[in-house]
Design a protein around this motif. Structure first.
Motif, PDB file in Angstrom:
ATOM      1  N   ILE A  32       0.743   8.091  -0.634  1.00 42.01           N
ATOM      2  CA  ILE A  32      -1.074   8.441  -0.543  1.00 42.01           C
ATOM      3  C   ILE A  32      -1.512   6.963  -0.458  1.00 42.01           C
ATOM      4  N   CYS A  33      -1.225   6.270   0.789  1.00 39.40           N
ATOM      5  CA  CYS A  33      -1.019   4.964   0.828  1.00 39.40           C
ATOM      6  C   CYS A  33      -3.152   3.876   0.637  1.00 39.40           C
ATOM      7  N   ASP A  34      -3.489   4.638   0.557  1.00 38.61           N
ATOM      8  CA  ASP A  34      -5.362   4.497   0.880  1.00 38.61           C
ATOM      9  C   ASP A  34      -5.929   4.956  -0.848  1.00 38.61           C
ATOM     10  N   GLU A  35      -5.235   5.611  -2.026  1.00 40.85           N
ATOM     11  CA  GLU A  35      -5.580   5.164  -3.309  1.00 40.85           C
ATOM     12  C   GLU A  35      -5.121   3.772  -4.266  1.00 40.85           C
ATOM     13  N   THR A  36      -4.754   3.253  -2.889  1.00 35.62           N
ATOM     14  CA  THR A  36      -4.304   1.116  -3.276  1.00 35.62           C
ATOM     15  C   THR A  36      -5.644   1.000  -3.646  1.00 35.62           C
ATOM     16  N   VAL A  37      -5.979   1.513  -2.553  1.00 36.69           N
ATOM     17  CA  VAL A  37      -7.958   1.087  -2.300  1.00 36.69           C
ATOM     18  C   VAL A  37      -9.068   1.312  -4.161  1.00 36.69           C
ATOM     19  N   ILE A  38      -8.728   2.816  -4.279  1.00 36.82           N
ATOM     20  CA  ILE A  38      -9.066   2.938  -5.240  1.00 36.82           C
ATOM     21  C   ILE A  38      -8.595   2.629  -6.602  1.00 36.82           C
ATOM     22  N   ALA A  39      -7.404   2.064  -6.447  1.00 32.37           N
ATOM     23  CA  ALA A  39      -6.913   1.888  -8.244  1.00 32.37           C
ATOM     24  C   ALA A  39      -7.444   0.292  -8.242  1.00 32.37           C
ATOM     25  N   LEU A  40      -8.004  -0.440  -6.971  1.00 29.61           N
ATOM     26  CA  LEU A  40      -7.668  -2.553  -7.116  1.00 29.61           C
ATOM     27  C   LEU A  40      -9.655  -2.907  -7.549  1.00 29.61           C
ATOM     28  N   GLU A  55       1.989  -6.422  -5.303  1.00 31.99           N
ATOM     29  CA  GLU A  55       2.097  -5.333  -5.975  1.00 31.99           C
ATOM     30  C   GLU A  55       1.319  -4.255  -6.903  1.00 31.99           C
ATOM     31  N   ILE A  56       1.264  -3.169  -6.705  1.00 25.91           N
ATOM     32  CA  ILE A  56       0.096  -2.117  -7.281  1.00 25.91           C
ATOM     33  C   ILE A  56       0.778  -1.204  -8.416  1.00 25.91           C
ATOM     34  N   MET A 109     -11.344   0.463  -9.378  1.00 27.09           N
ATOM     35  CA  MET A 109     -10.861   0.516 -10.506  1.00 27.09           C
ATOM     36  C   MET A 109     -10.362  -0.742 -11.525  1.00 27.09           C
ATOM     37  N   GLU A 110      -9.250  -0.904 -11.351  1.00 24.63           N
ATOM     38  CA  GLU A 110      -8.829  -2.413 -12.452  1.00 24.63           C
ATOM     39  C   GLU A 110      -8.243  -3.190 -11.369  1.00 24.63           C
ATOM     40  N   GLU A 111      -8.832  -4.187 -11.059  1.00 22.12           N
ATOM     41  CA  GLU A 111      -8.515  -5.266 -10.396  1.00 22.12           C
ATOM     42  C   GLU A 111      -7.023  -6.189 -10.005  1.00 22.12           C
ATOM     43  N   HIS A 112      -6.360  -5.150 -11.123  1.00 15.41           N
ATOM     44  CA  HIS A 112      -4.619  -5.888 -11.092  1.00 15.41           C
ATOM     45  C   HIS A 112      -4.770  -7.533 -10.718  1.00 15.41           C
ATOM     46  N   ARG A 113      -5.052  -8.122 -12.043  1.00 13.00           N
ATOM     47  CA  ARG A 113      -4.937  -8.965 -12.373  1.00 13.00           C
ATOM     48  C   ARG A 113      -3.668 -10.219 -11.987  1.00 13.00           C
ATOM     49  N   TYR A 114      -2.781  -9.577 -12.544  1.00 12.17           N
ATOM     50  CA  TYR A 114      -1.705 -10.654 -12.402  1.00 12.17           C
ATOM     51  C   TYR A 114      -1.128  -9.403 -11.147  1.00 12.17           C
ATOM     52  N   CYS A 115      -1.078  -9.227 -10.340  1.00 13.86           N
ATOM     53  CA  CYS A 115      -0.325  -8.420  -9.272  1.00 13.86           C
ATOM     54  C   CYS A 115      -1.017  -8.874  -7.346  1.00 13.86           C
ATOM     55  N   TYR A 116      -1.561 -10.132  -7.805  1.00 14.20           N
ATOM     56  CA  TYR A 116      -1.811 -11.039  -6.338  1.00 14.20           C
ATOM     57  C   TYR A 116      -1.473 -12.473  -6.278  1.00 14.20           C
ATOM     58  N   TYR A 170       1.334  -1.111   0.517  1.00 15.66           N
ATOM     59  CA  TYR A 170       0.210   0.425  -0.199  1.00 15.66           C
ATOM     60  C   TYR A 170       0.713   1.270  -0.119  1.00 15.66           C
ATOM     61  N   ALA A 171       2.310   1.085  -0.017  1.00 14.28           N
ATOM     62  CA  ALA A 171       2.818   2.392   0.023  1.00 14.28           C
ATOM     63  C   ALA A 171       3.115   2.764  -1.367  1.00 14.28           C
ATOM     64  N   TYR A 172       2.409   1.666  -2.303  1.00 10.62           N
ATOM     65  CA  TYR A 172       3.454   2.263  -3.863  1.00 10.62           C
ATOM     66  C   TYR A 172       2.711   3.130  -4.418  1.00 10.62           C
ATOM     67  N   PRO A 173       1.425   3.841  -4.156  1.00 10.26           N
ATOM     68  CA  PRO A 173       1.220   5.691  -4.721  1.00 10.26           C
ATOM     69  C   PRO A 173       2.276   6.471  -4.046  1.00 10.26           C
TER      70      PRO A 173
END
Length: 309
Positions: free
Chosen positions: A243-251, A288-289, A253-260, A194-197
């Motif tokens: 902006i850690c909580d932007e990770t939730v908005i990212a997922l 990753e995000i 919007m786009e579930e990042h299919r190959y990142c989990y 969640y530190a990626y943004p």
């Protein structure tokens, strides 16, 4: 109100509730603003949550006031439902290791239950949790029948496989265990991910502050947080913000299919370390995000909807 020259078809929209410890740091405010400006979300409500009682004794009330000011500055006050969650973490109702844990009923747990039950067959309710899992766990304890209607995206918990101390988790470990052991579809975003943004204060001054009352609100409250934390050691860093909580908005919007990866949901001890549980169900854990994708989308939406003054 939104100024986009594109449309999102109804069939591709998703049903969303955000649960946020709004006043905890300076990141929830960006995520909430982003959700308000995202047309693919049917936003059923925003929950103000507690974040413990160490820094601010009545953290729920602090989050509620911050949310009210944000909605006013963004122009969404009265247009999006806002409710209060539980004022504190879940506690055992009985003594002993296996003591019963009772829910804390609130407007937030009612919102989750009523929204989940109201959705047509086949539609899921996405709950983006930016703080502790208290309100989701309470809703599940009150009405377990909604379990399979929810997808919960949670910023929280330590890295796998060990786990360890983490702020959103420490504010309600019991609630986390309730959600982890339920049938809810859970997408977990642990501490490193969640530190990626990541952005700089200079970028925020250029891309956020000029855009209306909400831009000034976001930037000024970021600077206030930095001032509040100026004697806190190495964090936050002098010129940058995760902006850690932007990770939730990212997922959302786009579930990042190959990142989990898929893992067996652990039991979480009072020390916040994970214990293996071969009997538990499988959850998603994100490694990753794409932080730049979600930040650029936020900056673009602010620019489109709040022209520079």
């Amino acid at each position: 109100m939104l100024n986009y020259r594109f449309n999102v078809v109804e069939e591709k929209k998703i049903d969303v509730i955000l649960d946020s410890d709004v006043k905890n740091e300076a990141d929830d405010q960006y995520a909430i603003t982003h959700a308000l400006l995202t047309p693919m979300f049917r936003l059923h409500g925003i929950i103000a949550s507690h974040f413990g009682h160490d820094r601010i004794k009545d953290s729920l009330e602090a989050s509620w006031k911050e949310l009210d000011e944000l909605l006013d500055c963004s122009g969404f006050k009265g247009k999006v439902k806002a409710v209060k969650g539980a004022a504190t973490y879940l506690k055992k109702a009985e003594t002993g290791f296996f003591g019963r844990i009772d829910p804390i009923p609130s407007d937030a747990s009612s919102l989750i239950i009523e929204t989940a039950r109201s959705l047509p067959l086949g539609r899921k309710l996405y709950i983006g949790v930016l703080g502790p899992l208290t309100n989701v766990a309470s809703a599940l304890l009150i009405d377990p029948d909604i379990e399979e209607k929810l997808i919960v995206i949670w910023n929280g918990g330590g890295l796998y496989p060990e786990g360890g101390p983490e702020f959103n988790l420490v504010n309600d470990i019991a609630a986390a265990n309730i959600v982890f052991s339920s049938k809810v579809e859970l997408w977990q975003v642990p501490t490193k991910t969640y530190a990626y943004p990541r952005t700089s204060l200079a970028e925020l001054q250029v891309k956020v502050e000029p855009h209306g009352r909400i831009g000034r609100f976001l930037f000024s409250h970021t600077l206030e947080f930095f001032e509040e934390m100026k004697n806190s050691g190495g964090w936050p860093r002098p010129e940058s913000l995760d902006i850690c909580d932007e990770t939730v908005i990212a997922l959302l919007m786009e579930e990042h299919r190959y990142c989990y990866k898929l893992v067996k949901a652990p039991y979480i001890g009072d020390d916040m370390y994970y214990r293996g549980s071969g009997e538990n169900r499988t959850i998603r854990v994100y490694d990753e995000i794409d932080g730049r994708f979600i930040l650029e989308d936020l900056f673009a939406k602010l620019k489109i909807n709040y022209p520079e003054e």
